[in-house]
Design a protein around this motif. Sequence first.
Motif, PDB file in Angstrom:
ATOM      1  N   ASP A   1      -4.571   2.862  -3.686  1.00 59.37           N
ATOM      2  CA  ASP A   1      -3.802   3.873  -2.952  1.00 59.37           C
ATOM      3  C   ASP A   1      -2.546   4.251  -3.758  1.00 59.37           C
ATOM      4  O   ASP A   1      -2.129   3.506  -4.652  1.00 59.37           O
TER       5      ASP A   1
ATOM      6  N   ASP B   1       0.760   6.345  -2.337  1.00 60.26           N
ATOM      7  CA  ASP B   1       2.055   6.260  -1.636  1.00 60.26           C
ATOM      8  C   ASP B   1       2.247   4.891  -0.999  1.00 60.26           C
ATOM      9  O   ASP B   1       1.379   4.410  -0.266  1.00 60.26           O
ATOM     10  N   GLY B   2       3.380   4.277  -1.274  1.00 64.01           N
ATOM     11  CA  GLY B   2       3.675   2.961  -0.703  1.00 64.01           C
ATOM     12  C   GLY B   2       2.955   1.823  -1.414  1.00 64.01           C
ATOM     13  O   GLY B   2       3.184   0.659  -1.115  1.00 64.01           O
ATOM     14  N   THR B   3       2.053   2.161  -2.346  1.00 62.94           N
ATOM     15  CA  THR B   3       1.335   1.144  -3.124  1.00 62.94           C
ATOM     16  C   THR B   3       1.764   1.246  -4.592  1.00 62.94           C
ATOM     17  O   THR B   3       2.283   0.292  -5.156  1.00 62.94           O
TER      18      THR B   3
ATOM     19  N   GLU C   1       0.454   7.127   7.855  1.00 68.92           N
ATOM     20  CA  GLU C   1       0.256   7.112   6.415  1.00 68.92           C
ATOM     21  C   GLU C   1      -1.214   6.904   6.079  1.00 68.92           C
ATOM     22  O   GLU C   1      -1.865   6.020   6.624  1.00 68.92           O
TER      23      GLU C   1
ATOM     24  N   GLU D   1      -4.020  -1.459  -0.618  1.00 72.64           N
ATOM     25  CA  GLU D   1      -3.450  -0.573   0.405  1.00 72.64           C
ATOM     26  C   GLU D   1      -2.155  -1.125   0.982  1.00 72.64           C
ATOM     27  O   GLU D   1      -1.955  -2.330   1.016  1.00 72.64           O
ATOM     28  N   ASN D   2      -1.307  -0.219   1.482  1.00 70.78           N
ATOM     29  CA  ASN D   2      -0.072  -0.649   2.155  1.00 70.78           C
ATOM     30  C   ASN D   2      -0.009  -0.203   3.611  1.00 70.78           C
ATOM     31  O   ASN D   2       0.938  -0.524   4.304  1.00 70.78           O
ATOM     32  N   ALA D   3      -1.015   0.600   4.054  1.00 76.66           N
ATOM     33  CA  ALA D   3      -0.936   1.189   5.399  1.00 76.66           C
ATOM     34  C   ALA D   3      -2.140   0.775   6.240  1.00 76.66           C
ATOM     35  O   ALA D   3      -3.252   0.698   5.724  1.00 76.66           O
TER      36      ALA D   3
HETATM   37 MG    MG Z   1      -0.180   4.196   1.121  1.00 73.35          MG
END
Ligand code: MG
Length: 249
Positions: free
Chosen positions: A26, A28-30, A62, A186-188
């Motif tokens: 992923d 965004d955020g990863t 997200e 993943e972060n979400a």
């Molecule tokens: Mg993400």
Amino acid sequence: MYRSNIINFLQRHHYQRVTPRAALIDMDGTLYDSMKNHTASWYRLISEAGIPCTRDEFYLYEGRTGASTINYLINRAWGRDATDEEKAELYHRKTLYFNELPPVQPMPGALEMVSLFKEMGLKRVLVTGSGQNSLLSRIDTDFPGLFEPGMRITSRDVTHGKPHPEPFIRAMQLAHVSPSQCIVMENAPLGVEAGDNAGAFTIGVTTGPIPVEEMERAGAAIVFPSMEACAEALPSLILSLFTTSIDAV
Ligand code: MG
């Protein structure tokens, strides 16, 4: 180490073993510490549109495509679907607001994480619900030589965004691998759900305010408290994946 997480995953998916050949990652955020900017620009946009919302709720959306988030919020507020014009206009403004904010930085530990996958011989595929060029165009600069040109799935390549498994299934097709040969990063929660539904061993990393339990509930095989901690653990986790199996019944 990690044996109970792995056995648990194998039993849940009726696999004998996981033999990692590709990492589906992923953005965004990863790879990027971008979620603060995304939530701030979504909050500004949706508040201005006259739809009541909270700043933190956007962390939960997200992984969805922008159009899907807009449709959900308009339905919630006004009890109808968003028109195509509304989706296009609002997402365009969201992108403008995002680009007004200070540039986002790569997530600490992300370069190490992707480099480790390469060193260990795994193909890397970028899998994002985003279609924002401001970050997509930076991948080759911030992660040089780590994502081959064709190995990317963005919002433009899929009909259904996360939590639908389609983005990860498309990534598996790109890399010519089966679900039990994949690791998803993943972060979400919605991304974790998509990765697990696609049948991949899904690693959740909490890089924002989402609690560990949310990631586990979404189907994360294992959760790390930061990308740095994840990168540090990755070599032994991958070794454990190769050496842990359950006998066919
Ligand atoms: Mg993400």
